[in-house]
Write an enzyme that holds these catalytic residues in place. Structure first.
Site, PDB file in Angstrom:
ATOM      1  N   ASP A 155      57.489   4.343 -82.123  1.00 39.82           N
ATOM      2  CA  ASP A 155      56.346   4.398 -83.034  1.00 39.82           C
ATOM      3  C   ASP A 155      55.979   5.872 -83.236  1.00 39.82           C
ATOM      4  O   ASP A 155      55.320   6.479 -82.392  1.00 39.82           O
ATOM      5  CB  ASP A 155      55.150   3.643 -82.445  1.00 39.82           C
ATOM      6  CG  ASP A 155      55.344   2.132 -82.444  1.00 39.82           C
ATOM      7  OD1 ASP A 155      56.504   1.680 -82.383  1.00 39.82           O
ATOM      8  OD2 ASP A 155      54.333   1.404 -82.476  1.00 39.82           O
ATOM      9  N   LYS A 218      52.917   1.346 -90.050  1.00 42.65           N
ATOM     10  CA  LYS A 218      51.853   0.934 -89.131  1.00 42.65           C
ATOM     11  C   LYS A 218      50.556   1.642 -89.526  1.00 42.65           C
ATOM     12  O   LYS A 218      50.572   2.816 -89.903  1.00 42.65           O
ATOM     13  CB  LYS A 218      52.276   1.293 -87.706  1.00 42.65           C
ATOM     14  CG  LYS A 218      51.259   1.026 -86.608  1.00 42.65           C
ATOM     15  CD  LYS A 218      51.853   1.403 -85.257  1.00 42.65           C
ATOM     16  CE  LYS A 218      50.829   1.369 -84.140  1.00 42.65           C
ATOM     17  NZ  LYS A 218      51.404   1.779 -82.836  1.00 42.65           N
ATOM     18  N   LYS A 254      52.760  -3.307 -89.404  1.00 41.53           N
ATOM     19  CA  LYS A 254      52.082  -3.416 -88.115  1.00 41.53           C
ATOM     20  C   LYS A 254      50.660  -2.869 -88.216  1.00 41.53           C
ATOM     21  O   LYS A 254      50.474  -1.655 -88.242  1.00 41.53           O
ATOM     22  CB  LYS A 254      52.857  -2.669 -87.027  1.00 41.53           C
ATOM     23  CG  LYS A 254      52.189  -2.717 -85.643  1.00 41.53           C
ATOM     24  CD  LYS A 254      53.013  -1.991 -84.600  1.00 41.53           C
ATOM     25  CE  LYS A 254      52.293  -1.900 -83.264  1.00 41.53           C
ATOM     26  NZ  LYS A 254      53.098  -1.198 -82.233  1.00 41.53           N
TER      27      LYS A 254
END
Length: 318
Positions: A155, A218, A254
């Site tokens: 991430d 995300k 996400k």
């Protein structure tokens, strides 16, 4: 995981055409959240689906091998076994989608999951999380070290300065280099939407991240003052839809930060179903970044099965 997004050439012309109708976004976001809620068995089924999409996360300064090990155990057994048996779901292999930790704790998580005999992937934040304000060389090395330690998902966090100053091609190049550093590990790109200033910037940053080869986009690090909000989520999933229509690549989504209740999880699932369809309702294309959400979902499952609310000692801690 879904097929990798190979990315595209940087297209400034596409970005120049972006227009976001903020009042319309706010109306649609409110509409999805106020739709009639699912009930009883349907709600329980949706909540179990949400569990399978959770990146169970610990990103604290006091993380240790022991609490990472406990988190991994909870990831393998997210819902109490007798509750799953009561719903005839005990043999469905329900686990969380991943365990998410700092780079320094990746080896601990890999070791714990291997000892538990499960293949849940380890995700690691990287690239100067949460601010992204360190040198690019340092950020890329952090990715490589996490991958070497066994992280299967990375991430990354973007340098928000590049968005706020309109350096879109510079942002594209940085994310592209991060993708290369990830190698075979799947890359989720954190936009830090609470810092981006406008929904138009959110849409443009989403497109640039996908052009550069992100497998997921995300919302947040969870450390900003404003994290995952529904209007931001709506803008991002519509960027995903547009990117898919134009390129054929399915990119995951996400939301993360501030997602704490079962109702929150149901709302985000509803957004995915309404805007992207059933194909995105799986952990290959949808994740929920959360540290406390699982506890509330398990409480709701407990109530569904027993008809009473759980005491603090009834459910194991993550």
């Amino acid at each position: 995981m879904a097929a990798r997004n190979q990315g595209t050439e940087f297209d400034l012309g596409w970005l120049a055409k972006v227009r976001v109708n903020q009042p319309a976004v706010l109306r649609r976001a409110a509409q999805i959240q106020t739709q009639r809620a699912v009930k009883k068995d349907w709600q329980a089924a949706w909540l179990l689906r949400a569990v399978t999409c959770i990146d169970l996360t610990t990103l604290s300064g006091d993380d240790t091998p022991s609490n990472v090990c406990r988190l991994c155990s909870k990831a393998k057994h997210p819902i109490r076994e007798d509750l799953l048996q009561a719903m005839n779901m005990h043999d469905k292999g329900i686990t969380t989608a991943a365990v998410c930790v700092y780079p320094a704790r990746v080896a601990d998580a890999v070791k714990a999951l291997k000892a538990a005999g499960c293949d849940i992937p380890v995700a690691s934040v990287a690239t100067g999380f949460p601010a992204g304000q360190t040198a690019l060389k340092t950020r890329l090395e952090e990715i490589r070290l996490a991958v070497e330690d066994g992280a299967q998902e990375i991430d990354i966090v973007i340098n928000r300065t590049l968005v706020l100053t309109g350096q879109w091609e510079g942002l594209y190049e940085e994310i592209r280099q991060c993708r290369q550093a990830c190698g075979e590990a799947h890359m989720k790109t954190i936009l830090g939407t609470g810092d981006l200033g406008s929904l138009t910037n959110v849409y443009k940053a989403s497109l640039v991240a996908m052009m550069a080869g992100s497998d997921f986009i995300k919302t947040s690090t969870g450390k900003e003052a404003v994290n995952a909000t529904f209007p931001v989520g709506l803008v991002m999933v519509r960027a995903i839809r547009d990117f898919y229509w134009r390129t054929g690549y399915k990119v995951g989504f996400k939301p993360a930060g501030g997602i704490r209740t079962a109702k929150d999880a149901l709302n985000w699932l509803a957004l995915m179903k309404e805007e992207l369809g059933n194909e995105w309702l799986n952990p290959q294309l949808f994740r929920l970044g959360a540290s406390t959400l699982l506890g509330d979902i398990e409480k709701q499952i407990y109530y569904h099965v027993t008809g009473r609310y759980a005491a603090y000692y009834d459910l194991p801690m993550a």
